[in-house]
Design a protein around this motif. Structure first.
Motif: not given
Length: 307
Positions: A126-134, A253-254, A265-271
């Motif tokens: 999901p994190i990588g997918a959102h980057a493309r969609l954004f 992203e959130l 979400i925790p990984k995304a926040c740290l990332q």
């Protein structure tokens, strides 16, 4: 069907098993490039042989000589066409119209560069997918210098994973820079906009491309982005800072992860924290020792030529 002459340029290094999928997707296109130029940096695997199998013109270079800007400029100058299309080794063209759609952008004589929409690979988290969609919305748009106030630094956004350049425009702005850590595409897009050219985002020209980066990989990537913006500070002066766009990204992203993968979400926040720290350190890299810059950078060989 487009009558604009074009060639494909693909830098490679150990492209792996997915490389053949890219070449197969090129063969299915309804327009034919004059050349498919593969610039290979001493791959240890079967990359060069696979490229030759599909009729590519393979140009070997020393791995130490690769640079994101200089290598692509070499490829652009190697072929005599109106438009050069750059691909990275890890994309797959989404359908048989992808190349035709991006080439058709150049029927407008004011378009200097165009880039297509990147869709997440099927294995994208999901994190990588959102980057493309954004970063790659479903609606096309043409960017000019007049959009700079509205879009800020986003006006310069483009990706050489799937981007095309009018060679006359590329030559007018001095070509790709000969020694950048990355973001040679942003550099040229900014130069073109300032020179009065248009940059076309063509959402109908689509490829599959995404990454499942670790937290450390994102830190290193954003350190390099910070290095680029620190050394090419004229871009932020002309188009604005990157921080505002970063805030919008985090909010988006959130929201996406809340609906599509709360456990990320925790990984995304740290990332995102590490991306911010990496970028800020990159901006201030001139005060850091060389050994530390090499440690934090994703492009370590760059530092052998820059001190």
């Amino acid at each position: 069907m487009s009558n604009i002459g074009f060639s494909l340029i693909i830098p490679t290094l150990n492209a792996g098993s997915s490389f053949e999928l890219l070449l197969q997707s090129i063969n299915k296109q309804n327009v034919v490039p004059k050349q498919i130029i593969v610039i290979d940096s001493e791959s240890d695997d079967d990359t060069a042989n696979i490229a030759r199998k599909y009729g590519c013109n393979v140009i070997p270079i020393n791995r130490r000589d690769f640079n994101h800007g200089a290598t692509r400029q070499f490829g652009a100058e190697y072929t005599d066409v109106d438009v050069v299309v750059f691909l990275t080794q890890d994309i797959i063209l989404a359908d048989e119209n992808s190349l035709e759609k991006i080439i058709d952008c150049f029927h407008d004589p004011a378009v200097g560069a165009a880039y297509g929409r990147q869709l997440p690979h099927k294995n994208a988290l999901p994190i990588g997918a959102h980057a493309r969609l954004f970063n790659y919305p479903p609606d096309s748009r043409v960017k000019t210098l007049d959009n700079a106030q509205e879009l800020g630094i986003k006006a310069t956004f483009i990706s050489n994973s799937f981007a095309a350049y009018r060679k006359a425009a590329l030559k007018e702005v001095g070509g790709f820079p000969d020694n950048v850590i990355l973001s040679e595409d942003t550099y040229v897009a900014a130069k073109m906009l300032l020179a009065g050219w248009k940059v076309y985002y063509c959402a109908e020209a689509q490829v599959y491309h995404s990454h499942n980066y670790s937290v450390w990989q994102e830190f290193r990537r954003y350190f390099d982005i910070g290095v680029f913006h620190g050394r090419e500070h004229w871009i932020r002066t002309a188009f604005g800072q990157a921080e505002g766009e970063g805030f919008r990204y985090v909010v988006s992203e959130l929201k996406y992860l809340w609906a599509n993968g709360k456990c990320f979400i925790p990984k995304a926040c740290l990332q995102n924290l590490c991306k911010f720290l990496g970028y800020k350190l990159g901006l201030k890299e001139k005060v850091l020792p060389l050994w530390l810059k090499k440690k934090m950078s994703m492009n370590k060989r760059y530092w052998d030529s820059w001190k």
